[in-house]
Design a protein around this motif. Structure first.
Motif, PDB file in Angstrom:
ATOM      1  N   SER B 235       0.839  -1.201   0.000  1.00 41.78           N
ATOM      2  CA  SER B 235       0.000   0.000   0.000  1.00 41.78           C
ATOM      3  C   SER B 235       0.878   1.257   0.000  1.00 41.78           C
ATOM      4  O   SER B 235       1.693   1.414  -0.900  1.00 41.78           O
ATOM      5  CB  SER B 235      -0.958  -0.051   1.194  1.00 41.78           C
ATOM      6  OG  SER B 235      -1.953   0.937   1.077  1.00 41.78           O
ATOM      7  N   ALA B 264      -0.102  -3.937  -4.045  1.00 35.93           N
ATOM      8  CA  ALA B 264      -1.189  -2.961  -4.061  1.00 35.93           C
ATOM      9  C   ALA B 264      -0.740  -1.562  -3.676  1.00 35.93           C
ATOM     10  O   ALA B 264      -1.267  -0.958  -2.744  1.00 35.93           O
ATOM     11  CB  ALA B 264      -2.305  -3.422  -3.113  1.00 35.93           C
ATOM     12  N   HIS B 283      -1.464  -6.888  -7.883  1.00 35.20           N
ATOM     13  CA  HIS B 283      -2.675  -6.130  -7.630  1.00 35.20           C
ATOM     14  C   HIS B 283      -3.866  -7.082  -7.725  1.00 35.20           C
ATOM     15  O   HIS B 283      -3.835  -8.034  -8.504  1.00 35.20           O
ATOM     16  CB  HIS B 283      -2.832  -5.004  -8.646  1.00 35.20           C
ATOM     17  CG  HIS B 283      -2.917  -3.647  -8.033  1.00 35.20           C
ATOM     18  ND1 HIS B 283      -1.828  -2.816  -7.889  1.00 35.20           N
ATOM     19  CD2 HIS B 283      -3.966  -2.977  -7.507  1.00 35.20           C
ATOM     20  CE1 HIS B 283      -2.216  -1.687  -7.321  1.00 35.20           C
ATOM     21  NE2 HIS B 283      -3.501  -1.752  -7.067  1.00 35.20           N
ATOM     22  N   ASP B 287      -9.430  -5.333  -4.537  1.00 33.06           N
ATOM     23  CA  ASP B 287      -8.718  -4.347  -3.721  1.00 33.06           C
ATOM     24  C   ASP B 287      -9.655  -3.162  -3.481  1.00 33.06           C
ATOM     25  O   ASP B 287     -10.151  -2.557  -4.429  1.00 33.06           O
ATOM     26  CB  ASP B 287      -7.469  -3.909  -4.488  1.00 33.06           C
ATOM     27  CG  ASP B 287      -6.569  -2.989  -3.686  1.00 33.06           C
ATOM     28  OD1 ASP B 287      -7.096  -2.094  -2.981  1.00 33.06           O
ATOM     29  OD2 ASP B 287      -5.343  -3.138  -3.783  1.00 33.06           O
ATOM     30  N   THR B 325      -7.359  -9.095  -2.356  1.00 31.70           N
ATOM     31  CA  THR B 325      -7.812  -7.875  -1.682  1.00 31.70           C
ATOM     32  C   THR B 325      -6.642  -6.954  -1.340  1.00 31.70           C
ATOM     33  O   THR B 325      -5.479  -7.307  -1.557  1.00 31.70           O
ATOM     34  CB  THR B 325      -8.533  -8.238  -0.369  1.00 31.70           C
ATOM     35  OG1 THR B 325      -7.591  -8.910   0.476  1.00 31.70           O
ATOM     36  CG2 THR B 325      -9.730  -9.141  -0.633  1.00 31.70           C
ATOM     37  N   HIS B 326      -6.980  -5.813  -0.765  1.00 33.55           N
ATOM     38  CA  HIS B 326      -5.943  -4.871  -0.346  1.00 33.55           C
ATOM     39  C   HIS B 326      -5.397  -5.226   1.037  1.00 33.55           C
ATOM     40  O   HIS B 326      -4.190  -5.201   1.261  1.00 33.55           O
ATOM     41  CB  HIS B 326      -6.523  -3.451  -0.300  1.00 33.55           C
ATOM     42  CG  HIS B 326      -5.481  -2.389  -0.092  1.00 33.55           C
ATOM     43  ND1 HIS B 326      -4.742  -1.867  -1.127  1.00 33.55           N
ATOM     44  CD2 HIS B 326      -5.048  -1.760   1.027  1.00 33.55           C
ATOM     45  CE1 HIS B 326      -3.909  -0.960  -0.656  1.00 33.55           C
ATOM     46  NE2 HIS B 326      -4.063  -0.878   0.642  1.00 33.55           N
ATOM     47  N   GLU B 339     -13.072  -5.466   3.668  1.00 34.61           N
ATOM     48  CA  GLU B 339     -13.062  -6.456   2.593  1.00 34.61           C
ATOM     49  C   GLU B 339     -13.404  -7.855   3.108  1.00 34.61           C
ATOM     50  O   GLU B 339     -13.712  -8.754   2.314  1.00 34.61           O
ATOM     51  CB  GLU B 339     -11.679  -6.504   1.945  1.00 34.61           C
ATOM     52  CG  GLU B 339     -11.286  -5.198   1.284  1.00 34.61           C
ATOM     53  CD  GLU B 339      -9.824  -5.183   0.873  1.00 34.61           C
ATOM     54  OE1 GLU B 339      -9.509  -4.588  -0.156  1.00 34.61           O
ATOM     55  OE2 GLU B 339      -8.995  -5.761   1.605  1.00 34.61           O
TER      56      GLU B 339
END
Lengths: 104, 690
Positions: B235, B264, B283, B287, B325-326, B339
């Motif tokens: 992130s 991500a 990625h 996300d 996912t993020h 999420e």
């Protein structure tokens, strides 16, 4: 590999089901020893759709924004007055708004 | 077009495309004469066989346990591939036992960096982290180091433990022989104040100072190898580790940061680009940062992490994975993530195994030098954990001959923007045409103008309504290598009307197949993309985006179709929809290139020098870590070099050095085969007498 049309549309629809309905209930400012104010925002379903939550009061940024659970957002601002607009951006496309309810 | 099965000579040589993993139940083989029977063997045992419907194909087999080879047979003729030794699947634990400990080096004052949004730094930050070390089977005194930089987490109490959320990755990489340190950036997070500053330089300063501390720490066993370092950022940590490499390159004696992984990443700082190292990004379609298209593709694309890939220097790779996912990378974040439990997301444990498989493969290649693992990044092979999910990959190597990049600047290769941009002239100055009754339009397009594109690049936007369409691009006697690849970035152009997929040209979920033809002026050979993988429809996710995939075809797949094709003298590349199944389509195309070795023209040597290990050449921003340095009279603005070290490459490297010495002494001419290292420095991989 190709995905059958109906299956692809089903996956898309499922992924886009967003049952959360975030909302703000109140915003209260309390004074700090250095003259600035703690910002206390209460709401429901406050989930972050982004990297950092963005909060503004009267267009001025609130600093050190943190979240507690999915009902509270806190931060610090230099000043504020009852009735000033509060904007909370957890999702860039769905900013939430309220007004300062109390300053103490 | 001729067909090799009409010839009386030996059958076209075949090869197994690496990697072959232990336990694999299929193997990719290239160079196969169409209609041949292909058998895969492990010693004398047959693991599987298949009739060759294409010149590159996947053969289903029994699980691999040892060295394998393939045999193709047709009309009494045969070809046998070299033996290939299978490798450990990168998702499996390595041979070492990981040991966990804590490191704490006190605090330091983070230097101030001025940014357009305000100052970064100017506060004290702790230097601590969670360390995972390989505790046995250590063949060397030092081990490669991996630094993990977490992202921003808004829950202040939980953020104190953000760095503890990657134990799954630390344990795995330590088992593969890496020292893994996940550093605490919670103080930096508290100082991140939107919109003034997001402290990305501060994250970078903490990363670099932690590396300093770990190198100076004599209690760590094994010690840190300063020349084999990898960085991982998640992130907002993703931009942080890229800036750490920027700081590293500004040092007088930079560390050997060989590879950067971004999970991500955010895109707050559009000037941030990964330079002077290899780059890999993951990625996921689920996300949460991708939910709002206005923050991904608009004028302020702060969540368009895809753009970091487009800006990164090569080698660069990308895995775009359905359901990832993020927050799932971080086990501390996950329990309170929005999420969690959303339909279409992978379980966190599934996400971890897929991510650790790709990351381990990337580091095994770039840091440990185990180049077979690169196959998992470039394809067609996949790690076991990724075989049952949808993964769309990009891989762009540094050893390429660029046919067309549609005029984009390329600082790594010193390419200025094409002025003016022309859709009908490629980067080689050769004509580009699109002909046929089916053509609806073909436009040069800036991806910033495409509402669903995540890319920062220019490309061709082509739509057709019958399959009568041919795109031709001139190659001007391009030289390809028999074991090289033809690479094309392509994507289905996804579009929405009234919030539903626009199916005027492409049915939702459908792939598009293209036939690719190479022409030397008299001989031609064609291979379908679908022999490996057609252009896949966009992944279903929070929102749907056009994301490029790299389509790579082995050059020997073309010569297997027509052995008369002269790959040392290619004149044209043509691209057509593959039959009526693709009678309409809408695609984006970028970066048509041949993965091969670049060569200098024949030249005499103007300078040759040798020095001790570690000296290198050039300023930090344009540095080559090499012991043999040379310059050519025909290329006076470039410097070439290679390492001469006491390792497995010594014999070949010494032979190249002797060749350069005799060339200089005799004032004769040579050609150098090279890879791009920096703006003006090149790594020599081949020396040829001219």
């Amino acid at each position: 590999m190709p995905v059958p049309r109906d299956e692809w549309l089903r996956r898309r629809k499922a992924a886009r089901q967003r049952t959360l309905t975030p909302s703000l209930e109140s915003c209260v400012l309390t004074s700090r020893p250095d003259g600035s104010y703690d910002v206390n925002i209460r709401g429901t379903d406050l989930y972050l759709i982004g990297a950092i939550p963005i909060v503004e009061i009267g267009g001025r940024p609130v600093s050190r924004v943190t979240m507690e659970g999915h009902e509270f957002i806190k931060g610090i601002i230099d000043d504020g007055a009852v009735g000033e607009p509060v904007k909370v951006e957890l999702d860039p496309e769905n900013p939430l708004t309220t007004k300062i309810e109390q300053v103490s | 077009m001729s067909s090799s099965d009409n010839n009386s000579g030996p059958l076209h040589p075949i090869r197994i495309l690496s990697p072959v993993g232990i336990g694999d139940t299929s193997i990719w083989i290239s160079g196969v004469t169409p209609r041949a029977d292909v058998t895969v063997r492990q010693r004398s045992n047959t693991l599987g066989n298949r009739g060759a419907h294409a010149s590159v194909l996947e053969v289903p087999i029994s699980p691999v346990t040892g060295p394998v080879h393939a045999i193709a047979r047709l009309g009494g003729r045969s070809a046998r591939s070299p033996n290939v030794l299978p490798i450990r699947d990168p998702g499996e634990p390595g041979p070492s036992t990981p040991a966990k400990s804590e490191v704490n080096y006190g605090t330091f004052s983070v230097p101030v960096h001025s940014t357009p949004q305000g100052d970064d730094g100017g506060f004290n930050a702790p230097l601590r982290g969670e360390l995972y070390a390989p505790s046995d089977n250590i063949p060397h005194r030092t081990a490669p180091l991996v630094i993990m930089a977490h992202g921003h987490w808004p829950f202040e109490q939980a953020d104190l433990d953000s760095h503890r959320g990657y134990a799954w990755l630390g344990e795995h990489l330590a088992s593969w022989g890496f020292l893994f340190c996940s550093i605490d950036l919670s103080t930096v997070n508290r100082e991140s104040r939107y919109p003034q500053s997001l402290q990305q330089w501060a994250r970078a300063e903490v990363v670099m100072t932690m590396i300093d501390c770990l190198l100076d720490d004599s209690t760590i066993h094994p010690g840190v190898d300063r020349n084999r370092i990898g960085l991982i950022g998640h992130s907002m940590g993703g931009e942080g580790v890229v800036l750490a490499q920027t700081l590293n390159r500004q040092r007088r004696s930079p560390y050997g940061i060989k590879a950067i992984v971004n999970l991500a990443p955010t895109n707050y700082r559009t000037e941030v680009s990964s330079e002077g190292t290899s780059y890999f990004q993951i990625h996921g379609s689920m996300d949460r940062l991708l939910v709002s298209p206005s923050a991904v593709t608009g004028s302020e694309p702060r969540f368009n992490g895809f753009a970091l890939y487009d800006r990164a220097w090569r080698r660069r790779s990308f895995a775009w994975i359905e359901g990832v996912t993020h927050d799932g990378y971080n086990t501390v974040w996950w329990p309170t993530s929005g999420e969690l439990g959303v339909v279409g997301t992978l379980e966190a444990e599934e996400q971890h195994v897929v991510a650790q498989s790709f990351i381990t493969a990337f580091f095994a290649d770039e840091i440990l030098g185990q180049t077979d693992y690169r196959g998992y990044l470039r394809g067609p092979g996949l790690p076991q954990a990724a075989k049952q999910i949808r993964v769309q990959r990009q891989h762009q190597d540094s050893t390429v001959e660029i046919t067309d990049d549609f005029g984009d600047p390329n600082p790594q290769y010193l390419l200025e923007p094409q002025q003016p941009r022309q859709k009908d002239v490629n980067r080689r100055g050769q004509p580009v045409t699109v002909d046929g009754f089916g053509v609806q339009f073909w436009n040069l397009v800036d991806h910033l103008d495409i509402p669903t594109s995540v890319h920062v690049t220019h490309g061709l936007d082509i739509a057709w309504h019958t399959d009568d369409l041919t795109l031709s691009t001139g190659l001007d006697r391009l030289i390809a290598e028999p074991d090289g690849w033809l690479c094309i970035r392509a994507a289905i152009h996804y579009d929405e009307v009234d919030n539903e997929p626009n199916e005027e040209f492409v049915t939702a979920g459908a792939d598009i197949d293209l036939t690719i033809e190479l022409d030397d002026g008299s001989q031609r050979a064609a291979v379908n993309l679908s022999a490996i993988r057609a252009i896949e429809y966009p992944l279903a996710g929070w929102a749907n985006y056009s994301v490029y995939q790299t389509h790579r075809l082995p050059i020997d797949a073309f010569t297997a179709v027509n052995p008369e094709l002269d790959i040392r003298n290619l004149q044209w590349l043509r691209l057509r929809p593959n039959g009526v199944a693709n009678s309409s389509g809408w695609i984006l195309i970028d970066d048509i290139e041949f993965e091969t070795i670049s060569y200098t023209p024949a030249s005499t040597i103007s300078m040759l020098r040798a020095h001790r290990v570690g000296g290198g050449y050039g300023p930090p921003s344009d540095f080559i870590d090499a012991e043999i340095i040379t310059q050519l009279n025909e290329r006076p603005d470039e410097t070439f070099g290679f390492q001469l070290r006491n390792d497995q490459t010594y014999t070949a490297s010494y032979a190249m050095f002797q060749h350069l010495r005799s060339t200089l002494a005799n004032r004769s001419q040579i050609r150098l085969g090279y890879q791009w290292s920096g703006p003006t420095v090149r790594e020599i991989v081949r020396v040829i007498r001219a």
